[in-house]
Design a protein around this motif. Structure first.
Motif, mmCIF file in Angstrom:
data_model
loop_
_atom_site.group_PDB
_atom_site.id
_atom_site.type_symbol
_atom_site.label_atom_id
_atom_site.label_comp_id
_atom_site.label_asym_id
_atom_site.label_seq_id
_atom_site.Cartn_x
_atom_site.Cartn_y
_atom_site.Cartn_z
ATOM 1 N N VAL A 172 43.611 43.702 47.828
ATOM 2 C CA VAL A 172 42.971 42.923 47.000
ATOM 3 C C VAL A 172 43.277 43.599 45.582
ATOM 4 O O VAL A 172 42.988 44.794 45.244
ATOM 5 N N VAL A 173 43.688 43.123 44.666
ATOM 6 C CA VAL A 173 44.098 43.489 43.102
ATOM 7 C C VAL A 173 43.223 42.896 42.342
ATOM 8 O O VAL A 173 42.849 41.699 42.276
ATOM 9 N N SER A 174 42.748 43.875 41.628
ATOM 10 C CA SER A 174 41.713 43.866 40.521
ATOM 11 C C SER A 174 42.321 44.298 39.202
ATOM 12 O O SER A 174 42.582 45.321 39.103
ATOM 13 N N GLY A 175 42.356 43.348 38.253
ATOM 14 C CA GLY A 175 43.074 43.768 36.993
ATOM 15 C C GLY A 175 42.117 44.391 36.179
ATOM 16 O O GLY A 175 40.763 43.668 35.929
ATOM 17 N N HIS A 176 42.363 45.681 35.850
ATOM 18 C CA HIS A 176 41.414 46.414 35.078
ATOM 19 C C HIS A 176 41.485 46.191 33.536
ATOM 20 O O HIS A 176 42.654 46.327 32.782
ATOM 21 N N ARG A 177 40.384 45.819 33.076
ATOM 22 C CA ARG A 177 40.374 45.147 31.695
ATOM 23 C C ARG A 177 41.276 44.099 31.706
ATOM 24 O O ARG A 177 41.674 43.854 30.419
ATOM 25 N N GLY A 178 41.574 43.467 32.412
ATOM 26 C CA GLY A 178 42.652 42.254 32.629
ATOM 27 C C GLY A 178 43.908 42.856 32.922
ATOM 28 O O GLY A 178 43.934 43.229 33.870
ATOM 29 N N MET B 261 40.680 39.598 41.363
ATOM 30 C CA MET B 261 39.259 40.171 40.673
ATOM 31 C C MET B 261 39.794 40.630 39.291
ATOM 32 O O MET B 261 40.920 40.932 39.022
ATOM 33 N N LEU B 262 38.952 40.386 38.471
ATOM 34 C CA LEU B 262 38.829 41.166 37.015
ATOM 35 C C LEU B 262 37.621 42.035 36.892
ATOM 36 O O LEU B 262 36.548 41.764 37.109
ATOM 37 N N GLU B 263 38.222 43.192 36.533
ATOM 38 C CA GLU B 263 37.135 44.254 35.834
ATOM 39 C C GLU B 263 37.098 44.174 34.503
ATOM 40 O O GLU B 263 38.079 43.950 33.716
ATOM 41 N N VAL C 179 38.156 33.764 41.816
ATOM 42 C CA VAL C 179 38.501 35.035 41.452
ATOM 43 C C VAL C 179 36.947 35.917 41.534
ATOM 44 O O VAL C 179 35.984 35.563 41.108
ATOM 45 N N LEU C 180 36.952 37.121 42.028
ATOM 46 C CA LEU C 180 35.993 38.083 42.010
ATOM 47 C C LEU C 180 35.900 38.800 40.521
ATOM 48 O O LEU C 180 36.689 38.911 40.073
ATOM 49 N N LEU C 181 34.596 39.080 40.420
ATOM 50 C CA LEU C 181 34.286 39.794 39.234
ATOM 51 C C LEU C 181 33.709 41.147 39.254
ATOM 52 O O LEU C 181 32.584 41.434 40.130
ATOM 53 N N ASN C 182 34.439 42.257 38.686
ATOM 54 C CA ASN C 182 33.764 43.541 38.640
ATOM 55 C C ASN C 182 33.170 43.788 37.354
ATOM 56 O O ASN C 182 33.888 44.350 36.555
ATOM 57 N N VAL C 183 31.876 43.657 37.258
ATOM 58 C CA VAL C 183 31.212 43.790 36.043
ATOM 59 C C VAL C 183 30.593 45.309 35.717
ATOM 60 O O VAL C 183 29.843 45.735 36.341
ATOM 61 N N HIS D 151 27.292 35.311 42.932
ATOM 62 C CA HIS D 151 27.852 35.216 44.353
ATOM 63 C C HIS D 151 29.278 35.949 44.199
ATOM 64 O O HIS D 151 29.569 36.669 45.352
ATOM 65 N N ARG D 152 30.026 36.028 43.157
ATOM 66 C CA ARG D 152 31.068 36.501 42.976
ATOM 67 C C ARG D 152 31.371 37.784 42.433
ATOM 68 O O ARG D 152 32.365 38.421 41.920
ATOM 69 N N CYS D 153 30.034 38.510 42.254
ATOM 70 C CA CYS D 153 30.028 39.657 41.357
ATOM 71 C C CYS D 153 29.807 40.900 42.206
ATOM 72 O O CYS D 153 28.868 40.896 42.862
#
Length: 262
Positions: A12-18, A41-43, A114-118, A144-146
């Motif tokens: 699972v790939v999360s974009g760090h600050r985009g 995911m976006l962080e 798309v998931l969100l890492n806030v 639900h996606r955060c």
């Protein structure tokens, strides 16, 4: 949606600050380019302006990522919007602005999977920032996606205890106000972020044994991505999504869906 991460056997790939390596971090352009690339995911990082508006910016000051200077919290939104948040990265990006969290939410609305890492940045207004962001997300039906992240254990506990939401913390040596012991900070964590310096198979197993998802940051080249896979850390927050996305396709480790199957 987030619960399904516990069953996935895929990268699972999360974009760090985009897409931080190619575009000015935490700008709408950086997030849009990461979305267009196909990250899962976006962080992003949140702070609050002097006039109580939640904005997307990493540092405590505007010095590094804009043409201004001074603490973010000393600016009103109107003053912050006068700053250039792109030219520092390259002349072609001049004119980009620090986005509000509301603008970010509007951007990601067409991408419901798309998931969100806030991440709530640790400052004197962190709890206010967390509460305001959660109210905004709840009003849009997006909670639900955060998963909510902070290096401040007090903030993490607040989000867990007051709001009952999923949180991602860090190893105790990296957190402020960390409370040791099984009933302490670790009991508030749904996931943990492991830097590449701290990532080992033993550390991954330690957290897995505690029922905590072992995520990592930032494997940005092929060697680091393969190392993370070998350690068993399959959610990767990355500055450069390309190596992880290419390798997961080659290894047939693409996630098919984050939604639980009937």
């Amino acid at each position: 949606m987030l619960e399904h991460l516990q069953q996935l056997q895929s990268i699972v790939v999360s974009g760090h600050r985009g897409w931080k390596s190619a575009y000015p971090e935490n700008t709408l352009l950086s997030f849009q380019q990461a979305l267009d690339l196909g990250v899962d995911m976006l962080e992003l990082d949140l702070r609050m302006t002097r006039d109580d508006v939640v904005v997307v910016i990493h540092d405590a000051t505007v010095d590094r990522t804009t043409d201004g200077s001074g603490p973010v919290g000393d600016y009103t939104l109107e003053e912050l919007k006068r700053l250039d948040a792109g030219g520092w990265f390259g002349k072609v990006f001049e004119g980009l602005k620090v986005p509000t969290f509301e603008e970010f939410c509007e951007l990601i609305a067409p991408y419901p999977d798309v998931l969100l890492n806030v991440e709530i940045k640790p400052d004197e207004r962190a709890l206010e920032t967390a509460d305001a962001a959660i109210v905004q997300l709840a009003s849009r039906g997006e909670l639900h996606r955060c998963v909510f992240t902070s290096f401040d254990a007090t903030v993490l506990a607040h989000i867990h205890d007051k709001h009952g939401l999923k949180t991602q913390g860090f190893p105790g040596e990296q957190m402020h106000n960390y409370v040791p012991g099984p009933e302490g900070t670790i009991s508030k964590m749904w996931a943990v972020g492991l830097s590449m310096k701290l990532l080992t198979p033993a550390r991954v197993k330690e957290y897995e044994d505690l029922g905590i998802l072992p995520w990592c940051y930032c494997p940005d080249d092929d060697q680091q991505v393969y190392y993370a896979i070998g350690c068993g850390s399959l959610l990767m927050t990355v500055n450069n999504p390309l190596p992880a996305m290419r390798i997961r396709e080659q290894m047939d480790l693409l996630p098919t869906s984050f939604m639980p199957q009937p």
